[in-house]
Design an enzyme around this catalytic site. Sequence first.
Site, mmCIF file in Angstrom:
data_model
loop_
_atom_site.group_PDB
_atom_site.id
_atom_site.type_symbol
_atom_site.label_atom_id
_atom_site.label_comp_id
_atom_site.label_asym_id
_atom_site.label_seq_id
_atom_site.Cartn_x
_atom_site.Cartn_y
_atom_site.Cartn_z
ATOM 1 N N ARG A 259 74.145 -14.235 99.003
ATOM 2 C CA ARG A 259 74.073 -13.021 98.190
ATOM 3 C C ARG A 259 74.758 -11.874 98.926
ATOM 4 N NH1 ARG A 259 67.792 -13.295 95.894
ATOM 5 N NH2 ARG A 259 67.940 -15.455 95.160
ATOM 6 N N ARG A 274 66.505 -9.597 104.417
ATOM 7 C CA ARG A 274 67.547 -9.533 103.393
ATOM 8 C C ARG A 274 68.890 -9.893 104.018
ATOM 9 N NH1 ARG A 274 67.021 -7.456 98.384
ATOM 10 N NH2 ARG A 274 65.130 -6.325 98.952
ATOM 11 N N GLU A 346 57.772 -8.432 98.812
ATOM 12 C CA GLU A 346 58.070 -9.588 97.964
ATOM 13 C C GLU A 346 58.534 -10.778 98.793
ATOM 14 O OE1 GLU A 346 61.548 -11.236 95.065
ATOM 15 O OE2 GLU A 346 61.413 -9.055 95.361
ATOM 16 N N SER A 349 59.422 -14.698 93.511
ATOM 17 C CA SER A 349 59.288 -14.266 92.121
ATOM 18 C C SER A 349 59.213 -15.502 91.242
ATOM 19 C CB SER A 349 60.485 -13.407 91.688
ATOM 20 O OG SER A 349 60.461 -12.163 92.328
ATOM 21 N N ARG A 387 62.016 -15.359 104.907
ATOM 22 C CA ARG A 387 60.927 -14.410 104.675
ATOM 23 C C ARG A 387 59.573 -15.021 105.023
ATOM 24 N NH1 ARG A 387 62.255 -10.416 99.564
ATOM 25 N NH2 ARG A 387 64.448 -10.081 100.065
#
Length: 421
Positions: A259, A274, A346, A349, A387
């Site tokens: 990403r 991230r 987070e 999801s 994460r």
Amino acid sequence: MHDPRVLLDPATDAARKLARKGYSLDTASLESLLARRNAAIQRGDEARAEAKRVATSVKGASPQERPALVERARELKGVVAAAEEEHRTLDAELTDLLLGIPNLPADDLPDGTSDADAEFVRSWGDPDAAQGSADHVDLGEKLGILDLPRATKLSGPRFAVLRGRGAKLERALARYFLDLAEGNGYTEFSVPTLVNATTMTGTGQLPKFEQDLFKTGVGDRELYLIPTAEVPLTNLHAKETLALEELPLAYTAHTPCFRSEAGSYGRDTRGLVRLHEFSKVELVRIVDPARSREELELLVTHAEAVLQGLGLAYRVVKLAAGDTSFSAQVTYDLEVWLPGQQAYREIASASDFGTFQARRAAIRTKAKDGARGFAATLNSSGLPIGRTLVAVLEQGQQPDGSVRIPEALVPYTGFDVLTPL
């Protein structure tokens, strides 16, 4: 992608629903474009029908009548060609418009546009159990398992190198996640991490989010690095018709993910939270649309089982309508407690896309009675390795600087504690 007739149906109330996502639906333009396309189709159909009648008439026509009929047949051929060309052009315009319209958020989502507007659902574990508040970067460097400077030397910022027991812990997490997924009925796949534009379009990454993707090519083929295994797993059944009684299908894969993270900044760019490249175990379900919300609740429990198995404190929230993704109609976030930030962040999801992705990817269903429709698709992280490693380090830290490894991982790691160098 939407059925334009459904968007224009007053009963759908599409404009109001899309406004909750910050999207303004131009119903007049959509209606005009659909009407013009349908008119072109009708003109073509009428011209073809007349051409068929003229062709029949030519066979029995007198020599005097034949030239006029032949000329009319020639005119009608031109009308058909023009109508078909107009149909193709307008159909492409309509498709481009529909591909840019987000999924409709469910009515039961809270209003709002940020994580501050999310609705609390439940929590698990004790965030105060952590015996320290050090950041995972400081912990990882003191433990000798994380090397960010060398990662930057290799690839630039927002990449990571894990060393020794850190690399082994990363591998252990992936194996543990996959074993849990298999125990919950998911079939594991090994899938490509380079996919074509059609595949990216099927799950909603294209055309809207091209700037967030890494693009490359092989020969004359334009390919994209996947941002998540959701993309290839969901598209395994693109352009297929599935027997409704054989659903649900439950798939999982462990892949690298890529990403650009355009626009992200601040504390999330430090360490493993991230990254441009990370690995993740993904859970995908393809289900009967009538059961999609029920399936979403089940999917959330599968993601929660990973965190509970690791003994990590977390909470579940339902995202506000304006904070749900482009493709989702409902999303639950799982937020893990990070002592280094003194906040829930987070980690996964879980989303119900309804038939939105299936329409884009042409994943159809057929019931025993012959009724046809589109499948519903769902996905969740199960989980991102980096994460989760952050949470393991921060929640497992001890007063002496060591880190206790969750008991569930010990059979995979062969060790139960990380000690500073």
